[in-house]
Structure formats: structure tokens, C-alpha cells
Design an enzyme around this catalytic site. Structure first.
Site, short mmCIF file in Angstrom:
data_model
loop_
_atom_site.label_atom_id
_atom_site.label_comp_id
_atom_site.label_asym_id
_atom_site.label_seq_id
_atom_site.Cartn_x
_atom_site.Cartn_y
_atom_site.Cartn_z
N LYS A 143 0.84 -1.19 0.00
CA LYS A 143 0.00 0.00 0.00
C LYS A 143 0.89 1.25 0.00
O LYS A 143 1.85 1.35 0.77
CB LYS A 143 -0.91 0.01 1.23
CG LYS A 143 -1.92 -1.11 1.25
CD LYS A 143 -2.99 -0.92 0.18
CE LYS A 143 -4.06 -2.00 0.27
NZ LYS A 143 -5.18 -1.77 -0.68
N ASN A 173 -5.01 3.26 -3.79
CA ASN A 173 -6.39 3.44 -3.33
C ASN A 173 -6.96 4.81 -3.65
O ASN A 173 -7.50 5.49 -2.79
CB ASN A 173 -6.50 3.15 -1.83
CG ASN A 173 -6.32 1.68 -1.50
OD1 ASN A 173 -5.21 1.26 -1.17
ND2 ASN A 173 -7.37 0.90 -1.60
N GLU A 197 -2.06 0.24 -8.67
CA GLU A 197 -3.50 -0.02 -8.57
C GLU A 197 -4.22 1.24 -8.10
O GLU A 197 -3.75 1.95 -7.21
CB GLU A 197 -3.72 -1.16 -7.58
CG GLU A 197 -5.15 -1.62 -7.43
CD GLU A 197 -5.24 -2.86 -6.57
OE1 GLU A 197 -6.28 -3.04 -5.90
OE2 GLU A 197 -4.28 -3.66 -6.54
N ASP A 249 -14.71 -6.98 -8.80
CA ASP A 249 -14.98 -7.18 -7.38
C ASP A 249 -16.32 -7.90 -7.26
O ASP A 249 -17.32 -7.45 -7.82
CB ASP A 249 -15.02 -5.84 -6.65
CG ASP A 249 -15.28 -6.01 -5.16
OD1 ASP A 249 -14.32 -5.95 -4.37
OD2 ASP A 249 -16.46 -6.19 -4.78
N HIS A 276 -10.00 -8.22 -7.45
CA HIS A 276 -9.83 -7.69 -6.10
C HIS A 276 -10.51 -8.65 -5.13
O HIS A 276 -11.57 -9.20 -5.41
CB HIS A 276 -10.50 -6.31 -6.01
CG HIS A 276 -10.60 -5.78 -4.63
ND1 HIS A 276 -11.81 -5.69 -3.95
CD2 HIS A 276 -9.67 -5.30 -3.78
CE1 HIS A 276 -11.60 -5.17 -2.75
NE2 HIS A 276 -10.31 -4.93 -2.62
#
Length: 361
Positions: A143, A173, A197, A249, A276
Site C-alpha cells: 500500500k 487506493n 493499482e 470485485d 480484487h
């Protein structure tokens, strides 16, 4: 035979993942992984289960409730989906059998996000990474997006831990605007990430296209889709060459059918699908979609992998099975989303025992 639905129950189930920074990223610094959990009862004893994943706030619009459906509302106890595409005839059946046998033996490749949540300390990152490597993991996601210098340090640490030959991905994110994303990721290019991402707003299709074009010379792809809510957005992402990895998703898109439409479009555009997952139940749900994609649509594992997060699986009656960093096909019938009633009761928000204890501290 048709059976009548007699009641529908919705419950707000939350897990206090924020206490240990599980799931923390640049946009969600202290999330409590949560689901709106639905149970359908029928007059023959069959039950239907469903859920949608949130980070807590999303379930506040649902609220616990129970109701009976109007008289005459009926359902079929099951439905069956046959092969699609070229899987027909004797040759097609042989191919399907071969693909199915491969999945039963080898499983579907996975990558892990569990080692490098943004709120984890370096010490914890090292320990989790060491453990993951020993367990056969070769693909890792970090992340990023809060602080560039900290991202460089953490990516350097992760690359040192996993070595030059294993795969590294980064996930922002949605934190940046387009120009900032290009600049920031270019600064992290030395760590050889396979993809970035969600580099910007999930609704900005042309922004993703600009980022994809700018990062292509660096060998870094763009992955996105976990926030895309319908097949039309995916169609435009694919038409604009705005992503190099499709991330469906299982809860964000409305229904299995919508997910299957995206799988078919991705196959047409020859863009790999890397779903995801994680959260609450997403791994359990998405395993069925990746198997369908491999066996009935793509027939390929090239550049394909599915996210895995090692949290909260113990709360399901049929938890996902990971072996040697691969999803193994489920053996139990159904969509794998039935939760243990004891877990639902103890984690129901706000009256469950877990939340009562936390709020009384």
C-alpha cells in the site's frame, strides 16, 4: 419444484480490524471490515445467503431488519450454468476436463496483500514477509500514497525482502490526481512494480488512460476496477486502453451475471483479469469467478492472479482454501458466503458481544 420465500433478514456485521491496522491504506487509515449480511428462509428449509462488503460506514444505510415476502413470492431451489464459448462438442469437453483437472491439482495463482498494510510497522512487515516467503508466496502488494519518501523506504524494504525475481505491486487506493500519480509512480519505478493499482479516481477513465500511456515506457501497468459498479464502465476502460489489468470485485458489481459480462469483455480485449479480494468474504466469493474465467472463458493463466488477504476466513462455514499460494477449488456446494451464526451474533453491530465490550472500555 418452486418453493416460497418466507422471510428475509439483514444484519450489520462488523469486525474491529482497525485495532491492529489490518486493511489500512492511504484512503482508509482505520477501517473496520464489515458486511451487510442477508439470509433468505424458505418454506422447505432451504436457506439462501448473501453479503456485500463495506468498511463499516456503508452498512449504516442498511440497518438490521427482518421481513416476510408478499404471498406468492417464489424461488427455485437451484439453478445450473452450463459451459459457454467454445466448450461444446467432444473436443470442447476434453478441453474443459483438462482445465478443470489442472485447477483441481494446481489451483489458481494468488498474490498477498497481508504483509504490507500502510499502518503496519517495519518489524511486522518483515516478519509477515518472511513467513509468507516460507509458505510459497512469490507475489506481493504494498500500500502506498500517503508520503512519497515513506513509500520509497517501504518499497525498498519489501523489494529487499522478496528479492529481484518475485513480483511486487503497489496500490494507492485512489489517492492522487493524474499528474501526481504519474510523478509519484515514476519515483517508485526503481522498485520494478508490475502495476500501480487505483492511481486516481475510479471514475476518471481518461485519467487512467493518460497514466497508462505515461507509465508504459517504465514497464508499469495500471490495474483498477474494484470500485467499478457496472459493465459499462469496464467497457469504456477497455476501449480507452486505460488499464492493463482488470480488477473485478464480487460485491461491487451487481450480481454474478454482471461480473461474467466483464470477464467476457476482458477476454475480447485480451486484458488479463486479476480480481480484487480480501475484506469480509470477498475471497470466498471471487474464487468461483476466477474458476469460471479460467475454465469457461480465458483458458489461460498468463499474467493472471487473484488477490488474497489472510483475515476473517474463520467466520465462514466453507472458508477459502489456499495451498502453496494458490486458490484451491471449493468442494462444498453453494457460493461460499454462509457465515457461522456464532460469528454473526457476536459481531453484529452495535449490540454484539465484541462491540459491547469495545464500547464499554
Amino acid at each position: 419444484m418452486l418453493h416460497k420465500i418466507t422471510s428475509l433478514t439483514v444484519r450489520d456485521v462488523r469486525f474491529p480490524t482497525s485495532l491492529e491496522q489490518h486493511g489500512s491504506d492511504a484512503m482508509h487509515t482505520d477501517p473496520d471490515y464489515s458486511v451487510a449480511y442477508v439470509v433468505l428462509d424458505t418454506d422447505c428449509g432451504l436457506k439462501g445467503f448473501g453479503l456485500t462488503f463495506t468498511v463499516g460506514k456503508g452498512t449504516e444505510i442498511v440497518g438490521p431488519r427482518e421481513r416476510s415476502d408478499p404471498p406468492g413470492h417464489r424461488c427455485r431451489p437451484e439453478c445450473r450454468v452450463g459451459p459457454v464459448g467454445e466448450g461444446r462438442g467432444q473436443g470442447g469437453n476434453c478441453l474443459l476436463r483438462h482445465l478443470l483437472e489442472h485447477m483441481l491439482k494446481e489451483g489458481y495463482p494468488a498474490y498477498t496483500t497481508s504483509c504490507a498494510w500502510l499502518g503496519y510497522s517495519d518489524q511486522l512487515l518483515k516478519q509477515l514477509c518472511t513467513d509468507a516467503l516460507k509458505s510459497g508466496w512469490t507475489k506481493f502488494k504494498v500500500k502506498v500514497g500517503a508520503d512519497l519518501e515513506d513509500d520509497k523506504r517501504r518499497c525498498r524494504l519489501m523489494r529487499q525482502m522478496i528479492g529481484p525475481d518475485n513480483t511486487l505491486m503497489i496500490d494507492a487506493n485512489q489517492r492522487w490526481d493524474v499528474a501526481e500519480a504519474i510523478s509519484w509512480v515514476s519515483s517508485l519505478a526503481e522498485f520494478k512494480p508490475l502495476w500501480v493499482e487505483e492511481p486516481t479516481s475510479p471514475d476518471d477513465i481518461l485519467g487512467h488512460a493518460a497514466i497508462s500511456k505515461a507509465l508504459a515506457p517504465l514497464g508499469i501497468g495500471v490495474a483498477t476496477g474494484e470500485q467499478c459498479h457496472n459493465r459499462v464502465m469496464f467497457k469504456q476502460f477497455l476501449q480507452a486502453s486505460a488499464l492493463q489489468f482488470v480488477q473485478i470485485d464480487s460485491c461491487r458489481l451487481g450480481s454474478v451475471n454482471e461480473n461474467l459480462a466483464v470477464l467476457l469483455m476482458a477476454h475480447k480485449f485480451q486484458v488479463p483479469v486479476c480480481p480484487h479480494a480480501g475484506g469480509v468474504g470477498l475471497c470466498e466469493l471471487v474464487q468461483h469467478l476466477i474458476l469460471f474465467d479460467y475454465i469457461c472463458v480465458s483458458g489461460s493463466l498468463g499474467n493472471r492472479m487473484c488477490e488474497y488477504v489472510d483475515h476473517l476466513h474463520e467466520h465462514f462455514t466453507s472458508p477459502v482454501v489456499i495451498h502453496d499460494a494458490h486458490y484451491m477449488p471449493p468442494k462444498d456446494p453453494g457460493y461460499s458466503c454462509e457465515m457461522l451464526e456464532s460469528s454473526v451474533q457476536s459481531h453484529q453491530y452495535p449490540e454484539g458481544d465484541v462491540w459491547t465490550l469495545i464500547m464499554n472500555k
